[in-house]
Design an enzyme around this catalytic site. Sequence first.
Site, PDB file in Angstrom:
ATOM      1  N   HIS A 155       0.825  -1.225   0.000  1.00  0.00           N
ATOM      2  CA  HIS A 155       0.000   0.000   0.000  1.00  0.00           C
ATOM      3  C   HIS A 155       0.847   1.258   0.000  1.00  0.00           C
ATOM      4  CE1 HIS A 155      -4.028  -1.807   0.614  1.00  0.00           C
ATOM      5  NE2 HIS A 155      -3.282  -2.829   0.968  1.00  0.00           N
ATOM      6  N   ASP A 363       3.535   9.266  -0.741  1.00  0.00           N
ATOM      7  CA  ASP A 363       2.367   8.478  -0.359  1.00  0.00           C
ATOM      8  C   ASP A 363       2.169   7.399  -1.407  1.00  0.00           C
ATOM      9  OD1 ASP A 363       0.269   7.922   1.364  1.00  0.00           O
ATOM     10  OD2 ASP A 363      -0.371  10.016   1.441  1.00  0.00           O
TER      11      ASP A 363
HETATM   12  P1  ADP Z   1      -2.946   6.639   4.842  1.00  0.00           P
HETATM   13  O1  ADP Z   1      -3.371   5.263   4.382  1.00  0.00           O
HETATM   14  O2  ADP Z   1      -1.469   6.865   4.814  1.00  0.00           O
HETATM   15  O3  ADP Z   1      -3.519   7.040   6.160  1.00  0.00           O
HETATM   16  P2  ADP Z   1      -4.798   7.631   2.819  1.00  0.00           P
HETATM   17  O4  ADP Z   1      -5.076   9.052   2.425  1.00  0.00           O
HETATM   18  O5  ADP Z   1      -4.602   6.712   1.669  1.00  0.00           O
HETATM   19  O6  ADP Z   1      -3.545   7.672   3.777  1.00  0.00           O
HETATM   20  O7  ADP Z   1      -6.010   7.057   3.635  1.00  0.00           O
HETATM   21  C1  ADP Z   1      -6.439   7.688   4.763  1.00  0.00           C
HETATM   22  C2  ADP Z   1      -7.866   7.263   5.098  1.00  0.00           C
HETATM   23  O8  ADP Z   1      -8.087   7.568   6.454  1.00  0.00           O
HETATM   24  C3  ADP Z   1      -8.891   8.049   4.280  1.00  0.00           C
HETATM   25  O9  ADP Z   1     -10.006   7.241   4.015  1.00  0.00           O
HETATM   26  C4  ADP Z   1      -9.259   9.193   5.224  1.00  0.00           C
HETATM   27  O10 ADP Z   1     -10.587   9.644   5.079  1.00  0.00           O
HETATM   28  C5  ADP Z   1      -9.050   8.595   6.586  1.00  0.00           C
HETATM   29  N1  ADP Z   1      -8.514   9.620   7.503  1.00  0.00           N
HETATM   30  C6  ADP Z   1      -7.324  10.227   7.435  1.00  0.00           C
HETATM   31  N2  ADP Z   1      -7.204  11.144   8.415  1.00  0.00           N
HETATM   32  C7  ADP Z   1      -8.336  11.119   9.089  1.00  0.00           C
HETATM   33  C8  ADP Z   1      -8.828  11.846  10.199  1.00  0.00           C
HETATM   34  N3  ADP Z   1      -8.103  12.799  10.766  1.00  0.00           N
HETATM   35  N4  ADP Z   1     -10.073  11.548  10.653  1.00  0.00           N
HETATM   36  C9  ADP Z   1     -10.797  10.596  10.045  1.00  0.00           C
HETATM   37  N5  ADP Z   1     -10.400   9.872   8.993  1.00  0.00           N
HETATM   38  C10 ADP Z   1      -9.185  10.130   8.522  1.00  0.00           C
END
Ligand code: ADP
Length: 461
Positions: A155, A363
Site C-alpha cells: 500500500h 504516499d
Molecule cells: P494513509 O493510508 O497513509 O492514512 P490515505 O489518504 O490513503 O492515507 O487514507 C487515509 C484514510 O483515512 C482516508 O479514508 C481518510 O478519510 C481517513 N482519515 C485520514 N485522516 C483522518 C482523520 N483525521 N479523521 C478521520 N479519517 C481520517
Amino acid sequence: MARIVIVSNRVPAGMAGGPQAGGLAVALKDCLKDGGLWLGWSGEIAPTTCADVKIGRFGKIDYATFDLSREDYEKFYVGYSNSTLWPLLHFQPGLVEFDRAYFDAYLSVNRTYARALAALIEPTDLIWVHDYHLIPLASALRAVGVENRIGFFLHIPFVPASLLNLLPRAEKLMHMLCAYDVVGFQTEQHLHDFEDCARHFLNVSADAGAPIVIDNHSVLPIANPIGIDARAFARQAKRSAQGNVAKRLDESMQGRALIIGVDRLDYSKGLPNRFEAFGRLLDRFSEHRLKVSYLQVAARSREDVTENQRLKRELDRRAGEVNGRHAEFDWVPLRYITRAVARATLAGFYRKARVGLVTPLRDGMNLVAKEYVAAQDPDDPGVLVLSRFAGAAEQLTEALIVNPLDPDEIAEALHQALTMPRAERKARHEKLFEKICQTTAATYCHDFLGALMGETSDVVT
Ligand code: ADP
C-alpha cells in the site's frame, strides 16, 4: 468457487460489536461480499506471541486474530515495520533505524502468521496478503508446506534501487517479495522501481509487464491503483453537507472560503511545510487575509514512533505561530484538530471546502485526494492541490500539482485555487471525477484477484 483469505497486520477494528469500516475493509468490501477469512494481529499485547487464534464471525466473514508479546510489538511493529521499512519506503533514509534484532523479530512474527494461517486454510483458498509488515509471509508459508496461490499488495511506495541499497539485507527482502505469485503496487512508477530492483539485486531479467522468473518460480508484478466507491461517497457527501455538523461548520466560517487537509499525524504527510505554506499565502497574497480559513484534521497515529511525537510538538508550535502572526479577534486562520473525525462528517466537510490540500512528501496512493474529488458539488466544485509525490498524482493530473517541499509553490497553488474561475473548476473536476470512477475499490479487488487467479480459476468477485 475459491474462498478469499485476507491477511493484514490488523483485522478491522471494533470486532466486539462487529467490524468497523477501516480503510482496508472499505477497499476490500467487494471481494469479501460472498464471505471469506481475515487473519491479523488482535491489537492486544500478551505475555508471549502465539499462533493460537481466536475466531469470530461477523456477517459472512470469519476473523482470526492472535496476540503479540510486548517485545515483538516493539521490534516487529514499532521497530522493523515502522522505524525501518516505513521511512525507507517513504524516501526518508535519514529516519531509518536498523537493528538486527528488529529484522529477526520481523521474520519470526511472520513465521507466526504463517503457522496460524496454515492451520486455517483449505487447498483451494486464494491468499491475499497486505502491506509492508508481511513481506516475508509467502516464504514462511511455503516453508510450512502451503502451496496455494499467494498475492501481496504494497500500500505504500516502493523505492529505486539506489535507495533500497541502503537497507541491510535488501537482497533478502527482494527474494521474499519474489516468493509471491503476484506482487501489486499502487503506481506504474513503483512497479518500474520494483522491476529495476529485481534486476539490480537478484540479477534476473524483468521486462515491463512480464513475470519475473527466479529459482524456478514465477512472480507477476502489477500496478493496481487502489480506489474508493466514488459515487457512494459523493452521495454521502451531499447528505452530510446538509446535516447539523456541516451547518455548524458553515456558521463558524461566516462566508469565508475553507481550505481542508485531512491526514493521519505522520511525518510522511508533509504537514509542517503545509502550515508554512498557508502562512506564506497570507503573507504574500494579502487579499486572502480575513477571507479564508484552513482546517487541518490530523488524527494522531502510531504515537510510539519517536518521529511522530516530535512532529506533534512541531505542529503545535507552528499552528500557534501562524495564528499568532495573522489572527484577528474574530478570525482564526488555522484550525488544527488532532482527532479522527467520522467518515460521514468528513465527507460533508470536504464538500464545503473550496480547496482540498493534500501535500504528502510521499504516499503510496492517498485516498483523501480521491475522497475530496468525489465529495464536490459538480456545479460548483472545489480545487484539489496535490503533491506530485502522492501515488494519486499519476492519475489525477487535472489537480494543481505541487512539490510538497516548496512552501512558496504550495502558497501559489492555493492562491490559484482560491481565485480559479468556476468554469475551469468545473472542467477540471469533471475529468477528475471520471477518473476516480474508473479505478474504484471494486476494480482494485477485481483486477488483483484476476491476476492472482491467472487464467484457469473460476473465482467470481
Ligand atoms: P494513509 O493510508 O497513509 O492514512 P490515505 O489518504 O490513503 O492515507 O487514507 C487515509 C484514510 O483515512 C482516508 O479514508 C481518510 O478519510 C481517513 N482519515 C485520514 N485522516 C483522518 C482523520 N483525521 N479523521 C478521520 N479519517 C481520517
